[in-house]
Design a protein around this motif. Structure first.
Motif, PDB file in Angstrom:
ATOM      1  N   ALA A 142       0.826  -1.211   0.000  1.00 27.81           N
ATOM      2  CA  ALA A 142       0.000   0.000   0.000  1.00 27.81           C
ATOM      3  C   ALA A 142       0.859   1.259   0.000  1.00 27.81           C
ATOM      4  CB  ALA A 142      -0.936  -0.002   1.207  1.00 27.81           C
ATOM      5  N   VAL A 143       1.958   1.241   0.760  1.00 24.22           N
ATOM      6  CA  VAL A 143       2.869   2.385   0.795  1.00 24.22           C
ATOM      7  C   VAL A 143       3.473   2.619  -0.589  1.00 24.22           C
ATOM      8  CG1 VAL A 143       5.060   3.245   1.703  1.00 24.22           C
ATOM      9  CG2 VAL A 143       3.392   2.212   3.250  1.00 24.22           C
ATOM     10  N   LEU A 175      -9.287  12.400   1.738  1.00 23.40           N
ATOM     11  CA  LEU A 175     -10.360  12.089   2.690  1.00 23.40           C
ATOM     12  C   LEU A 175     -10.409  10.592   3.000  1.00 23.40           C
ATOM     13  CD1 LEU A 175     -13.350  14.329   1.493  1.00 23.40           C
ATOM     14  CD2 LEU A 175     -11.742  14.742   3.361  1.00 23.40           C
ATOM     15  N   SER A 176     -10.196   9.771   1.977  1.00 18.08           N
ATOM     16  CA  SER A 176     -10.189   8.321   2.169  1.00 18.08           C
ATOM     17  C   SER A 176      -9.061   7.908   3.108  1.00 18.08           C
ATOM     18  CB  SER A 176     -10.035   7.613   0.820  1.00 18.08           C
ATOM     19  OG  SER A 176      -9.972   6.215   0.993  1.00 18.08           O
ATOM     20  N   ALA A 177      -7.882   8.513   2.922  1.00 15.79           N
ATOM     21  CA  ALA A 177      -6.745   8.203   3.790  1.00 15.79           C
ATOM     22  C   ALA A 177      -7.028   8.597   5.233  1.00 15.79           C
ATOM     23  CB  ALA A 177      -5.488   8.917   3.276  1.00 15.79           C
ATOM     24  N   ILE A 178      -7.691   9.743   5.426  1.00 17.10           N
ATOM     25  CA  ILE A 178      -8.040  10.186   6.782  1.00 17.10           C
ATOM     26  C   ILE A 178      -9.007   9.192   7.437  1.00 17.10           C
ATOM     27  CG2 ILE A 178      -9.227  11.963   8.118  1.00 17.10           C
ATOM     28  CD1 ILE A 178      -8.206  14.018   6.074  1.00 17.10           C
ATOM     29  N   ALA A 179     -10.003   8.759   6.670  1.00 13.68           N
ATOM     30  CA  ALA A 179     -11.010   7.830   7.204  1.00 13.68           C
ATOM     31  C   ALA A 179     -10.363   6.494   7.600  1.00 13.68           C
ATOM     32  CB  ALA A 179     -12.109   7.603   6.172  1.00 13.68           C
ATOM     33  N   TRP A 180      -9.523   5.938   6.714  1.00 10.02           N
ATOM     34  CA  TRP A 180      -8.899   4.643   7.012  1.00 10.02           C
ATOM     35  C   TRP A 180      -7.810   4.758   8.078  1.00 10.02           C
ATOM     36  CZ3 TRP A 180     -11.453   0.561   6.176  1.00 10.02           C
ATOM     37  CH2 TRP A 180     -12.286   0.418   5.064  1.00 10.02           C
ATOM     38  N   LEU A 181      -7.159   5.917   8.158  1.00  8.32           N
ATOM     39  CA  LEU A 181      -6.201   6.152   9.240  1.00  8.32           C
ATOM     40  C   LEU A 181      -6.933   6.142  10.576  1.00  8.32           C
ATOM     41  CD1 LEU A 181      -3.460   6.974  10.448  1.00  8.32           C
ATOM     42  CD2 LEU A 181      -3.987   9.345   9.822  1.00  8.32           C
ATOM     43  N   PRO A 195      -0.004   2.814   6.480  1.00  9.42           N
ATOM     44  CA  PRO A 195       0.015   3.208   5.061  1.00  9.42           C
ATOM     45  C   PRO A 195      -0.784   4.467   4.778  1.00  9.42           C
ATOM     46  CG  PRO A 195      -0.467   0.865   5.277  1.00  9.42           C
ATOM     47  CD  PRO A 195      -0.558   1.454   6.647  1.00  9.42           C
ATOM     48  N   ASN A 196      -1.840   4.675   5.553  1.00 10.56           N
ATOM     49  CA  ASN A 196      -2.691   5.828   5.302  1.00 10.56           C
ATOM     50  C   ASN A 196      -2.111   7.125   5.849  1.00 10.56           C
ATOM     51  OD1 ASN A 196      -5.290   4.933   3.892  1.00 10.56           O
ATOM     52  ND2 ASN A 196      -5.032   3.373   5.479  1.00 10.56           N
ATOM     53  N   VAL A 197      -1.084   7.044   6.685  1.00 14.51           N
ATOM     54  CA  VAL A 197      -0.324   8.246   7.055  1.00 14.51           C
ATOM     55  C   VAL A 197       0.368   8.777   5.801  1.00 14.51           C
ATOM     56  CG1 VAL A 197       1.599   9.155   8.389  1.00 14.51           C
ATOM     57  CG2 VAL A 197       0.020   7.521   9.442  1.00 14.51           C
ATOM     58  N   PHE A 198       0.992   7.860   5.055  1.00 14.85           N
ATOM     59  CA  PHE A 198       1.642   8.247   3.803  1.00 14.85           C
ATOM     60  C   PHE A 198       0.603   8.717   2.783  1.00 14.85           C
ATOM     61  CE2 PHE A 198       4.654   5.347   5.770  1.00 14.85           C
ATOM     62  CZ  PHE A 198       5.863   5.998   5.565  1.00 14.85           C
ATOM     63  N   GLY A 203      -1.704  13.001  -0.340  1.00 16.10           N
ATOM     64  CA  GLY A 203      -2.907  13.701  -0.778  1.00 16.10           C
ATOM     65  C   GLY A 203      -2.814  15.195  -0.536  1.00 16.10           C
ATOM     66  N   ILE A 204      -2.329  15.576   0.645  1.00 19.29           N
ATOM     67  CA  ILE A 204      -2.151  17.004   0.961  1.00 19.29           C
ATOM     68  C   ILE A 204      -1.155  17.639  -0.003  1.00 19.29           C
ATOM     69  CG2 ILE A 204      -1.220  18.611   2.674  1.00 19.29           C
ATOM     70  CD1 ILE A 204      -4.009  17.664   3.338  1.00 19.29           C
ATOM     71  N   THR A 205      -0.075  16.918  -0.298  1.00 23.71           N
ATOM     72  CA  THR A 205       0.933  17.420  -1.243  1.00 23.71           C
ATOM     73  C   THR A 205       0.322  17.644  -2.618  1.00 23.71           C
ATOM     74  OG1 THR A 205       2.674  16.218  -0.064  1.00 23.71           O
ATOM     75  CG2 THR A 205       3.179  16.965  -2.295  1.00 23.71           C
TER      76      THR A 205
END
Length: 251
Positions: A142-143, A175-181, A195-198, A203-205
């Motif tokens: 995932a990373v 948003l998906s990364a935030i939810a799964w994090l 993986p969702n931290v990355f 996403g922010i970048t």
């Protein structure tokens, strides 16, 4: 038994939100495949992202079965189904060379590698360690998948054009990364959370890069238009006046 419990409503809410947002992300290429069907050609589109997406989803399905996580299972089974449709359409309209390459890729990754991992996991790894090792593989992969869009960011910076990095996709990915994090943290599952931290940082970048370059081409077009309006009209030289090049005009 695979059930959604209400013992932790925040956990369930995060998982359901993650399911919804992930569905938005995986459905983003629908317009691309509509275009492929309409033109009956894959043009310059590549099959690799969809082969990789299918492999990632199948691994998460296996991890979900090992951990009895129904929220991981629901979205990743849906992703598998959608990716199979994408690949079927791609193979239907791809030129012979691309079709052969994609078929080999599916056989190697989605059948060969995935099959070997399942075989090794069930034959040589103790059941007590199976979920942890599978989770580690899923997280590592995932990373690497999250890192793939870095080439798109580099392309945007180089060309100063956001044509190939839609804002909606970057927004839903974040948003998906935030939810799964949040889901991984609440579940105390590092293989989901890390993986969702990355994913969140990437996403922010992407959003920042998009906001920097979103109006760059428009600005150039406006400047070019203004410049063209300000250019003086070119005068004829009927009497042999000096040209812009510093020579006499031919009469």
């Amino acid at each position: 038994m695979l059930v959604i419990t209400i013992e932790n409503p925040a956990l369930t809410a995060a998982g359901l939100l993650g399911n919804f947002l992930s569905a938005m992300v995986v459905l983003a290429p629908v317009s691309t495949f509509y275009r492929i069907c309409k033109k009956k050609s894959t043009e310059s589109f590549q099959s690799v992202p969809y082969v990789v997406g299918l492999f990632s989803a199948t691994m998460w399905v296996y991890y979900g079965l090992l951990t009895s996580d129904v929220l991981l299972l629901t979205i990743n089974i849906a992703v598998c189904f959608i990716e199979v449709i994408y690949l079927f359409i791609f193979l239907l309209y791809a030129p012979p060379k691309s079709r052969i390459y994609t078929t080999k890729l599916i056989a190697l990754i989605n059948v060969g590698v995935f099959g070997c991992l399942i075989l090794v996991s069930n034959l040589f790894i103790k059941e007590s360690k199976r979920a942890r090792i599978t989770g580690g593989i899923c997280a590592s992969f995932a990373v690497s998948v999250f890192g793939a869009p870095l080439s798109i960011i580099r392309h945007v910076i180089r060309t100063k054009s956001v044509e190939y990095m839609p804002f909606s996709l970057s927004f839903f990915l974040t948003l998906s990364a935030i939810a799964w994090l949040s889901y991984g943290v609440l579940l105390k599952d590092p293989f989901v959370a890390v993986p969702n931290v990355f994913g969140f940082l990437l996403g922010i970048t992407q959003i920042i890069v998009y906001l920097i370059y979103m109006n760059y081409n428009k600005k150039d077009d406006i400047d070019a238009k203004i410049g063209s309006q300000e250019l003086p009209e070119k005068k004829s030289n009927p009497e042999g006046e000096a040209c812009e090049c510093g020579q006499m005009a031919e009469v």
